[in-house]
Write a protein that holds these residues in place. Structure first.
Motif, PDB file in Angstrom:
ATOM      1  N   ILE A 233      30.309  52.391  39.359  1.00  0.00           N
ATOM      2  CA  ILE A 233      30.007  51.226  38.529  1.00  0.00           C
ATOM      3  C   ILE A 233      28.531  50.877  38.626  1.00  0.00           C
ATOM      4  O   ILE A 233      27.874  50.556  37.616  1.00  0.00           O
ATOM      5  N   ILE A 234      27.964  50.974  39.817  1.00  0.00           N
ATOM      6  CA  ILE A 234      26.524  50.744  39.985  1.00  0.00           C
ATOM      7  C   ILE A 234      25.730  51.808  39.229  1.00  0.00           C
ATOM      8  O   ILE A 234      24.695  51.515  38.607  1.00  0.00           O
ATOM      9  N   GLN A 235      26.229  53.051  39.233  1.00  0.00           N
ATOM     10  CA  GLN A 235      25.586  54.113  38.449  1.00  0.00           C
ATOM     11  C   GLN A 235      25.607  53.775  36.960  1.00  0.00           C
ATOM     12  O   GLN A 235      24.620  54.002  36.243  1.00  0.00           O
ATOM     13  N   PHE A 257      27.568  42.734  28.426  1.00  0.00           N
ATOM     14  CA  PHE A 257      27.614  41.730  29.482  1.00  0.00           C
ATOM     15  C   PHE A 257      28.289  40.435  29.023  1.00  0.00           C
ATOM     16  O   PHE A 257      28.782  39.675  29.859  1.00  0.00           O
ATOM     17  N   ASP A 258      28.344  40.187  27.727  1.00  0.00           N
ATOM     18  CA  ASP A 258      29.154  39.073  27.242  1.00  0.00           C
ATOM     19  C   ASP A 258      30.617  39.285  27.633  1.00  0.00           C
ATOM     20  O   ASP A 258      31.344  38.328  27.930  1.00  0.00           O
ATOM     21  N   ALA A 259      31.041  40.534  27.613  1.00  0.00           N
ATOM     22  CA  ALA A 259      32.415  40.866  27.977  1.00  0.00           C
ATOM     23  C   ALA A 259      32.587  41.049  29.484  1.00  0.00           C
ATOM     24  O   ALA A 259      33.650  40.737  30.034  1.00  0.00           O
ATOM     25  N   LYS A 260      31.550  41.540  30.164  1.00  0.00           N
ATOM     26  CA  LYS A 260      31.713  42.043  31.526  1.00  0.00           C
ATOM     27  C   LYS A 260      31.061  41.224  32.630  1.00  0.00           C
ATOM     28  O   LYS A 260      31.242  41.553  33.809  1.00  0.00           O
ATOM     29  N   ALA A 261      30.278  40.201  32.319  1.00  0.00           N
ATOM     30  CA  ALA A 261      29.459  39.541  33.341  1.00  0.00           C
ATOM     31  C   ALA A 261      30.282  39.083  34.543  1.00  0.00           C
ATOM     32  O   ALA A 261      29.944  39.376  35.701  1.00  0.00           O
ATOM     33  N   ASN A 262      31.355  38.358  34.304  1.00  0.00           N
ATOM     34  CA  ASN A 262      32.156  37.845  35.420  1.00  0.00           C
ATOM     35  C   ASN A 262      32.795  38.979  36.216  1.00  0.00           C
ATOM     36  O   ASN A 262      32.891  38.904  37.450  1.00  0.00           O
ATOM     37  N   GLU A 263      33.219  40.013  35.534  1.00  0.00           N
ATOM     38  CA  GLU A 263      33.812  41.161  36.208  1.00  0.00           C
ATOM     39  C   GLU A 263      32.782  41.870  37.083  1.00  0.00           C
ATOM     40  O   GLU A 263      33.077  42.230  38.240  1.00  0.00           O
ATOM     41  N   VAL A 264      31.585  42.076  36.568  1.00  0.00           N
ATOM     42  CA  VAL A 264      30.522  42.706  37.346  1.00  0.00           C
ATOM     43  C   VAL A 264      30.212  41.884  38.591  1.00  0.00           C
ATOM     44  O   VAL A 264      30.043  42.427  39.698  1.00  0.00           O
ATOM     45  N   GLN A 265      30.134  40.575  38.430  1.00  0.00           N
ATOM     46  CA  GLN A 265      29.844  39.701  39.562  1.00  0.00           C
ATOM     47  C   GLN A 265      30.910  39.843  40.654  1.00  0.00           C
ATOM     48  O   GLN A 265      30.597  39.964  41.851  1.00  0.00           O
ATOM     49  N   VAL A 276      22.398  44.727  46.686  1.00  0.00           N
ATOM     50  CA  VAL A 276      22.504  44.074  45.392  1.00  0.00           C
ATOM     51  C   VAL A 276      21.192  43.474  44.903  1.00  0.00           C
ATOM     52  O   VAL A 276      21.106  43.053  43.746  1.00  0.00           O
ATOM     53  N   ALA A 277      20.177  43.423  45.749  1.00  0.00           N
ATOM     54  CA  ALA A 277      18.921  42.774  45.348  1.00  0.00           C
ATOM     55  C   ALA A 277      18.326  43.453  44.121  1.00  0.00           C
ATOM     56  O   ALA A 277      17.974  42.790  43.135  1.00  0.00           O
ATOM     57  N   ALA A 278      18.206  44.790  44.159  1.00  0.00           N
ATOM     58  CA  ALA A 278      17.632  45.529  43.036  1.00  0.00           C
ATOM     59  C   ALA A 278      18.549  45.457  41.818  1.00  0.00           C
ATOM     60  O   ALA A 278      18.089  45.379  40.679  1.00  0.00           O
ATOM     61  N   ILE A 279      19.865  45.476  42.068  1.00  0.00           N
ATOM     62  CA  ILE A 279      20.819  45.398  40.965  1.00  0.00           C
ATOM     63  C   ILE A 279      20.695  44.051  40.254  1.00  0.00           C
ATOM     64  O   ILE A 279      20.664  43.979  39.020  1.00  0.00           O
ATOM     65  N   LYS A 280      20.599  42.987  41.027  1.00  0.00           N
ATOM     66  CA  LYS A 280      20.450  41.651  40.437  1.00  0.00           C
ATOM     67  C   LYS A 280      19.175  41.561  39.606  1.00  0.00           C
ATOM     68  O   LYS A 280      19.171  40.965  38.527  1.00  0.00           O
ATOM     69  N   GLU A 281      18.106  42.153  40.096  1.00  0.00           N
ATOM     70  CA  GLU A 281      16.841  42.123  39.344  1.00  0.00           C
ATOM     71  C   GLU A 281      17.020  42.783  37.983  1.00  0.00           C
ATOM     72  O   GLU A 281      16.524  42.282  36.964  1.00  0.00           O
ATOM     73  N   SER A 282      17.742  43.913  37.964  1.00  0.00           N
ATOM     74  CA  SER A 282      18.006  44.597  36.697  1.00  0.00           C
ATOM     75  C   SER A 282      18.887  43.754  35.790  1.00  0.00           C
ATOM     76  O   SER A 282      18.670  43.683  34.578  1.00  0.00           O
ATOM     77  N   VAL A 293      25.731  33.525  36.099  1.00  0.00           N
ATOM     78  CA  VAL A 293      26.694  34.411  36.767  1.00  0.00           C
ATOM     79  C   VAL A 293      25.977  35.267  37.800  1.00  0.00           C
ATOM     80  O   VAL A 293      26.472  35.452  38.929  1.00  0.00           O
ATOM     81  N   TRP A 294      24.812  35.792  37.458  1.00  0.00           N
ATOM     82  CA  TRP A 294      24.103  36.676  38.391  1.00  0.00           C
ATOM     83  C   TRP A 294      23.709  35.943  39.671  1.00  0.00           C
ATOM     84  O   TRP A 294      23.648  36.540  40.746  1.00  0.00           O
ATOM     85  N   LYS A 295      23.457  34.650  39.584  1.00  0.00           N
ATOM     86  CA  LYS A 295      23.091  33.881  40.778  1.00  0.00           C
ATOM     87  C   LYS A 295      24.214  33.831  41.791  1.00  0.00           C
ATOM     88  O   LYS A 295      23.975  33.567  42.984  1.00  0.00           O
ATOM     89  N   GLU A 296      25.437  34.077  41.327  1.00  0.00           N
ATOM     90  CA  GLU A 296      26.590  34.044  42.232  1.00  0.00           C
ATOM     91  C   GLU A 296      26.761  35.340  43.015  1.00  0.00           C
ATOM     92  O   GLU A 296      27.614  35.419  43.897  1.00  0.00           O
TER      93      GLU A 296
END
Length: 298
Positions: A233-235, A257-265, A276-282, A293-296
């Protein structure tokens, strides 16, 4: 036929199955019109329900109930006069996650340019080669697009034929000068014609590959190997990041991400640890509209 449903059908054996591909809940809300006493709104809801669920949208797909694509359509009528409707449509679809009893969202679109003519008890018939009505075209467009994204999630680039059919619908709508089909039109920065154009474009091949990696190699693997599933999933998120570098702020990535944001979080916060630091930046760069959502993500 390469598509996954064919394989599943062979495994389970053929029987007298329904040919319809969707199990869709349709809701028509006419509160804003102030004309709730009119029966045309109930008739429209019933006609759309039958149109989606009783038609066959593909060839040679005999599905059991648990194999059908789950979807919902919420049609909000804001104005009605002389059989002309001004409305919006919220379309959502999902597909099951292998080895679990949960579903994952595939498409989540809020289209606010859904204007159409409809007369009570009017039959709804889809012809992919001609423009019939905007009502038929818009609904068919989203069904075909969701079929394509569903297919892409099971086989790399498996949805091409459905995207091509959806593009035919979009081109016919544009030629008819129907509402919401112009390449420069749409509500806000959303545009149907550009959505399907990008799905077919080679410029977004990494996006489509990400759909496969995220779902088939990621979510579907988690029942056996949570760590591998999360890594994949990270890939997939990395593929989206690379696509975003070439086509920043694209409608496709934002729609994902409209569909997936909460699921990704939830995935990034759960299971095996990940950097997750680099992933969050992306994620902040790809979908700033989801920053809450990303802040969580911790």
């Amino acid at each position: 036929m390469k598509y996954w449903i064919y394989i599943i059908t062979l495994v389970f054996g053929l029987s007298n199955l329904n040919a319809q591909e969707f199990e869709c809940q349709v809701k028509v809300d006419a509160v804003q019109t102030g004309k709730l006493q009119l029966t045309i709104f109930d008739n429209l809801e019933q006609s759309l329900t039958e149109f989606v669920n009783q038609n066959s949208w593909t060839n040679n797909r005999n599905l059991k109930d648990h194999q059908k694509i789950k979807c919902s359509m919420f049609v909000n009528i804001t104005s009605y006069e002389d059989n002309f409707f001004e409305a919006s449509i919220q379309f959502q679809s999902s597909r099951p996650v292998f080895g679990s009893d949960i579903s994952t969202p595939i498409l989540n679109i809020n289209d606010r340019s859904f204007n159409f003519n409809y007369t009570e008890f009017q039959p709804l018939n889809f012809n992919p080669n001609t423009f019939e009505t905007n009502l038929i075209s818009v609904v068919s467009f989203y069904l075909l697009t969701s079929l394509g994204m569903d297919a892409d999630s099971f086989e790399k680039f498996g949805g091409t034929e459905y995207y091509q059919q959806a593009q035919q619908v979009a081109s016919a709508g544009q030629s008819a000068n129907a509402s919401g089909w112009s390449s420069s039109g749409g509500s806000g920065d959303f545009n149907r014609f550009n959505l399907i154009r990008d799905l077919i474009s080679q410029n977004f091949s990494q996006f489509r590959e990400a759909l496969y990696v995220y779902h088939r190699e990621g979510l579907d693997q988690m029942h056996e190997d949570v760590e591998l599933g999360k890594e994949n999933i990270i890939q997939a998120l990395d593929l989206l990041k690379e696509n975003n570098k070439v086509r920043p702020n694209s409608l496709l990535v934002r729609s994902f991400f409209d569909a997936k944001a909460n699921e990704v979080q939830l995935i990034l916060n759960g299971g095996p640890e990940a950097d997750v630091a680099a992933i969050k930046e992306s994620l902040y760069k790809m979908a700033p509209g989801q920053n809450r959502v990303w802040k969580e993500i911790k």
